[in-house]
Design a protein around this motif. Structure first.
Motif, mmCIF file in Angstrom:
data_model
loop_
_atom_site.group_PDB
_atom_site.id
_atom_site.type_symbol
_atom_site.label_atom_id
_atom_site.label_comp_id
_atom_site.label_asym_id
_atom_site.label_seq_id
_atom_site.Cartn_x
_atom_site.Cartn_y
_atom_site.Cartn_z
ATOM 1 N N GLY A 46 -19.788 -48.210 -37.531
ATOM 2 C CA GLY A 46 -19.171 -49.354 -38.193
ATOM 3 C C GLY A 46 -17.828 -49.601 -37.525
ATOM 4 O O GLY A 46 -17.103 -48.654 -37.190
ATOM 5 N N LYS A 47 -17.489 -50.855 -37.312
ATOM 6 C CA LYS A 47 -16.306 -51.184 -36.516
ATOM 7 C C LYS A 47 -15.016 -50.557 -37.044
ATOM 8 O O LYS A 47 -14.249 -49.954 -36.292
ATOM 9 C CB LYS A 47 -16.160 -52.700 -36.416
ATOM 10 N N GLY A 48 -14.756 -50.701 -38.337
ATOM 11 C CA GLY A 48 -13.530 -50.133 -38.879
ATOM 12 C C GLY A 48 -13.529 -48.622 -38.833
ATOM 13 O O GLY A 48 -12.497 -47.989 -38.552
ATOM 14 N N VAL A 49 -14.681 -48.018 -39.105
ATOM 15 C CA VAL A 49 -14.818 -46.569 -39.003
ATOM 16 C C VAL A 49 -14.480 -46.111 -37.586
ATOM 17 O O VAL A 49 -13.753 -45.131 -37.384
ATOM 18 C CB VAL A 49 -16.241 -46.132 -39.404
ATOM 19 N N ASN A 50 -14.971 -46.829 -36.580
ATOM 20 C CA ASN A 50 -14.687 -46.471 -35.192
ATOM 21 C C ASN A 50 -13.207 -46.625 -34.858
ATOM 22 O O ASN A 50 -12.646 -45.822 -34.102
ATOM 23 C CB ASN A 50 -15.527 -47.317 -34.249
ATOM 24 N N VAL A 51 -12.573 -47.656 -35.384
ATOM 25 C CA VAL A 51 -11.134 -47.819 -35.164
ATOM 26 C C VAL A 51 -10.389 -46.607 -35.707
ATOM 27 O O VAL A 51 -9.514 -46.036 -35.028
ATOM 28 C CB VAL A 51 -10.622 -49.119 -35.816
ATOM 29 N N SER A 52 -10.733 -46.179 -36.909
ATOM 30 C CA SER A 52 -10.083 -44.994 -37.486
ATOM 31 C C SER A 52 -10.386 -43.741 -36.670
ATOM 32 O O SER A 52 -9.514 -42.880 -36.475
ATOM 33 C CB SER A 52 -10.530 -44.789 -38.938
ATOM 34 N N ARG A 53 -11.608 -43.610 -36.175
ATOM 35 C CA ARG A 53 -11.967 -42.451 -35.352
ATOM 36 C C ARG A 53 -11.117 -42.407 -34.081
ATOM 37 O O ARG A 53 -10.643 -41.333 -33.677
ATOM 38 C CB ARG A 53 -13.439 -42.502 -34.978
ATOM 39 N N ALA A 54 -10.943 -43.556 -33.425
ATOM 40 C CA ALA A 54 -10.136 -43.601 -32.211
ATOM 41 C C ALA A 54 -8.679 -43.264 -32.507
ATOM 42 O O ALA A 54 -8.035 -42.523 -31.761
ATOM 43 C CB ALA A 54 -10.248 -44.979 -31.558
ATOM 44 N N VAL A 58 -11.596 -46.807 -45.188
ATOM 45 C CA VAL A 58 -12.141 -47.194 -46.488
ATOM 46 C C VAL A 58 -13.467 -47.904 -46.234
ATOM 47 O O VAL A 58 -13.526 -48.836 -45.422
ATOM 48 C CB VAL A 58 -11.174 -48.131 -47.238
ATOM 49 N N PHE A 59 -14.524 -47.464 -46.918
ATOM 50 C CA PHE A 59 -15.835 -48.056 -46.637
ATOM 51 C C PHE A 59 -16.766 -47.890 -47.834
ATOM 52 O O PHE A 59 -16.567 -47.030 -48.691
ATOM 53 C CB PHE A 59 -16.468 -47.405 -45.402
ATOM 54 N N PHE A 60 -17.786 -48.753 -47.873
ATOM 55 C CA PHE A 60 -18.858 -48.595 -48.845
ATOM 56 C C PHE A 60 -19.726 -47.414 -48.418
ATOM 57 O O PHE A 60 -20.066 -47.274 -47.232
ATOM 58 C CB PHE A 60 -19.729 -49.856 -48.908
ATOM 59 N N ALA A 61 -20.113 -46.589 -49.390
ATOM 60 C CA ALA A 61 -20.983 -45.450 -49.106
ATOM 61 C C ALA A 61 -22.126 -45.453 -50.106
ATOM 62 O O ALA A 61 -21.902 -45.526 -51.317
ATOM 63 C CB ALA A 61 -20.207 -44.141 -49.190
ATOM 64 N N ALA A 62 -23.353 -45.381 -49.591
ATOM 65 C CA ALA A 62 -24.524 -45.458 -50.459
ATOM 66 C C ALA A 62 -25.510 -44.348 -50.117
ATOM 67 O O ALA A 62 -25.856 -44.141 -48.948
ATOM 68 C CB ALA A 62 -25.207 -46.822 -50.306
ATOM 69 N N ARG A 114 -23.520 -38.246 -45.745
ATOM 70 C CA ARG A 114 -23.544 -37.734 -44.375
ATOM 71 C C ARG A 114 -22.474 -38.410 -43.526
ATOM 72 O O ARG A 114 -21.801 -37.749 -42.715
ATOM 73 C CB ARG A 114 -24.928 -37.975 -43.765
ATOM 74 N N LEU A 115 -22.301 -39.698 -43.697
ATOM 75 C CA LEU A 115 -21.264 -40.425 -42.977
ATOM 76 C C LEU A 115 -19.887 -39.843 -43.286
ATOM 77 O O LEU A 115 -19.069 -39.609 -42.386
ATOM 78 C CB LEU A 115 -21.310 -41.913 -43.359
ATOM 79 N N THR A 116 -19.633 -39.589 -44.565
ATOM 80 C CA THR A 116 -18.356 -39.018 -44.972
ATOM 81 C C THR A 116 -18.155 -37.637 -44.351
ATOM 82 O O THR A 116 -17.065 -37.302 -43.866
ATOM 83 C CB THR A 116 -18.288 -38.920 -46.505
ATOM 84 N N ASP A 117 -19.201 -36.817 -44.352
ATOM 85 C CA ASP A 117 -19.109 -35.473 -43.787
ATOM 86 C C ASP A 117 -18.785 -35.517 -42.294
ATOM 87 O O ASP A 117 -17.965 -34.725 -41.795
ATOM 88 C CB ASP A 117 -20.420 -34.714 -44.005
ATOM 89 N N LEU A 118 -19.412 -36.439 -41.567
ATOM 90 C CA LEU A 118 -19.153 -36.556 -40.134
ATOM 91 C C LEU A 118 -17.705 -36.958 -39.867
ATOM 92 O O LEU A 118 -17.076 -36.463 -38.920
ATOM 93 C CB LEU A 118 -20.108 -37.579 -39.505
ATOM 94 N N LEU A 119 -17.175 -37.845 -40.697
ATOM 95 C CA LEU A 119 -15.780 -38.252 -40.525
ATOM 96 C C LEU A 119 -14.835 -37.112 -40.867
ATOM 97 O O LEU A 119 -13.803 -36.921 -40.202
ATOM 98 C CB LEU A 119 -15.487 -39.476 -41.388
ATOM 99 N N ASP A 120 -15.173 -36.343 -41.894
ATOM 100 C CA ASP A 120 -14.369 -35.165 -42.225
ATOM 101 C C ASP A 120 -14.310 -34.206 -41.044
ATOM 102 O O ASP A 120 -13.249 -33.641 -40.732
ATOM 103 C CB ASP A 120 -14.952 -34.447 -43.446
ATOM 104 N N GLU A 121 -15.443 -34.017 -40.373
ATOM 105 C CA GLU A 121 -15.500 -33.120 -39.219
ATOM 106 C C GLU A 121 -14.607 -33.607 -38.083
ATOM 107 O O GLU A 121 -14.117 -32.794 -37.287
ATOM 108 C CB GLU A 121 -16.950 -32.998 -38.726
ATOM 109 N N GLN A 122 -14.386 -34.915 -38.006
ATOM 110 C CA GLN A 122 -13.549 -35.481 -36.949
ATOM 111 C C GLN A 122 -12.100 -35.660 -37.380
ATOM 112 O O GLN A 122 -11.294 -36.240 -36.642
ATOM 113 C CB GLN A 122 -14.139 -36.814 -36.483
ATOM 114 N N GLY A 123 -11.764 -35.195 -38.568
ATOM 115 C CA GLY A 123 -10.387 -35.254 -39.033
ATOM 116 C C GLY A 123 -9.933 -36.625 -39.480
ATOM 117 O O GLY A 123 -8.732 -36.919 -39.462
ATOM 118 N N VAL A 124 -10.881 -37.472 -39.895
ATOM 119 C CA VAL A 124 -10.542 -38.818 -40.360
ATOM 120 C C VAL A 124 -10.447 -38.816 -41.883
ATOM 121 O O VAL A 124 -11.410 -38.451 -42.569
ATOM 122 C CB VAL A 124 -11.593 -39.853 -39.912
#
Length: 315
Positions: free
Chosen positions: A37-45, A56-60, A66-76
């Motif tokens: 997701g574009k905003g997610v990628n901006v935060s990752r960078a 901040v994102f919708f999670a379903a 899983r998306l949240t866990d992956l971002l946690d692993e990347q320190g976001v």
């Protein structure tokens, strides 16, 4: 801090194949799963460069977890906004020559209450250190076309600058709210301006059209032709050398992240944006570049005076 809003995030599954052949059974060379997701990628960078950010994102469903866990692993840092349904999984097929084929799913259906909830969440995570809010990506089914316009209005009332990276009606509607920056790619720029963009001069004219409709600045990504920045000071064009492109997925998001990280305006910000975006194209899938991946020496910035320069097809 830079806060991102992604109404339609994804899990991005990238599969590398030697050649995409329709109707054949293909064996994957390798595959990997990234938060998307574009905003997610901006935060990752931004996080990869040590910048403070909250996504901040919708999670379903389980996919949202899983998306949240992956971002946690990347320190976001994240702020999930629960919705019913299933967070989408997008498929990318990448070939060795850099050709990328994407299959993007629509995402969960979101209503007006959901739209209000994500805007509330974005403003709630902002603090005195918040420099920018970036609203990025497509809108999920059911979301109001003026969702980003509402974000711009609320953020500006809170004294925070806003960047929007979207397309179609979501982009058109936000212009009248006067976002500080919009970041279309060449196709999105042409669609919004209402005419084709075959040359650098046409790209500048199209950006001027978006500014006439309300955007304060336009950062238009032009693929292998770099990017053009058009604001109240005029137009500048920049390019960055890429030794071997592996994937263009997420390159525009890295470009926007670099631009905002460097202040969100002017020559230096454009140079940083191009360096981050070029670095992303050299990485597999939708990986975001780290400082070790970025080569600023390969960036060239100059006035956008070569109006007749023909832009590469398919970029």
């Amino acid at each position: 801090m830079i806060v991102t809003m992604t109404p339609n995030p994804s899990l991005d599954l990238t599969v590398e194949v030697d050649q995409l052949r329709r109707g054949h059974v293909l064996r994957a060379e390798r595959s990997h799963l990234d938060p998307g997701g574009k905003g997610v990628n901006v935060s990752r960078a931004l996080a990869a460069h040590g910048r403070k950010t909250t996504a901040v994102f919708f999670a379903a469903g389980a996919e949202g977890v899983r998306l949240t866990d992956l971002l946690d692993e990347q320190g976001v840092a994240v702020q999930r906004v629960p919705v019913s349904g299933v967070t989408r999984t997008n498929l990318t097929l990448a070939e060795p020559d850099g050709t990328v084929t994407k299959l993007n799913l629509p995402g969960p259906v979101c209503g007006e209450t959901d739209g209000d909830a994500i805007l509330d969440a974005v403003l709630a995570v902002c603090d005195a250190s918040t420099e920018w809010i970036a609203g990025c990506g497509s809108l999920p089914p059911g979301a109001a076309a003026d969702s980003y316009a509402k974000l711009v209005t609320r953020a500006r009332a809170a004294g925070v600058q806003v960047a929007v990276d979207s397309s179609g009606p979501a982009l058109w509607h936000c212009l009248s709210a006067r976002p500080d920056v919009v970041k279309p790619n060449r196709e999105e720029l042409a669609e919004c301006a209402g005419f084709t963009v075959p040359t650098l001069g046409a790209a500048v004219r199209a950006a001027d059209e978006l500014r006439a409709r309300g955007a304060r600045a336009v950062l238009a990504s032009l693929g292998s032709d770099g990017a053009v920045l058009v604001d109240e000071h005029g137009a500048i064009h920049g390019e960055a050398a890429v030794d071997a492109a592996r994937s263009s997925v997420g390159a525009g998001d890295a470009l926007l992240a670099g631009f905002l990280a460097a202040g969100g305006g002017g020559r230096a910000a454009l140079a940083t944006a191009l360096a981050w975006g070029a670095a992303a194209t050299g990485l597999a899938g939708s990986r975001m570049p780290t400082p070790a991946d970025v080569r600023r020496i390969d960036v060239m910035i100059h006035p956008a005076v070569d109006a007749d320069r023909v832009l590469e097809e398919g970029r």
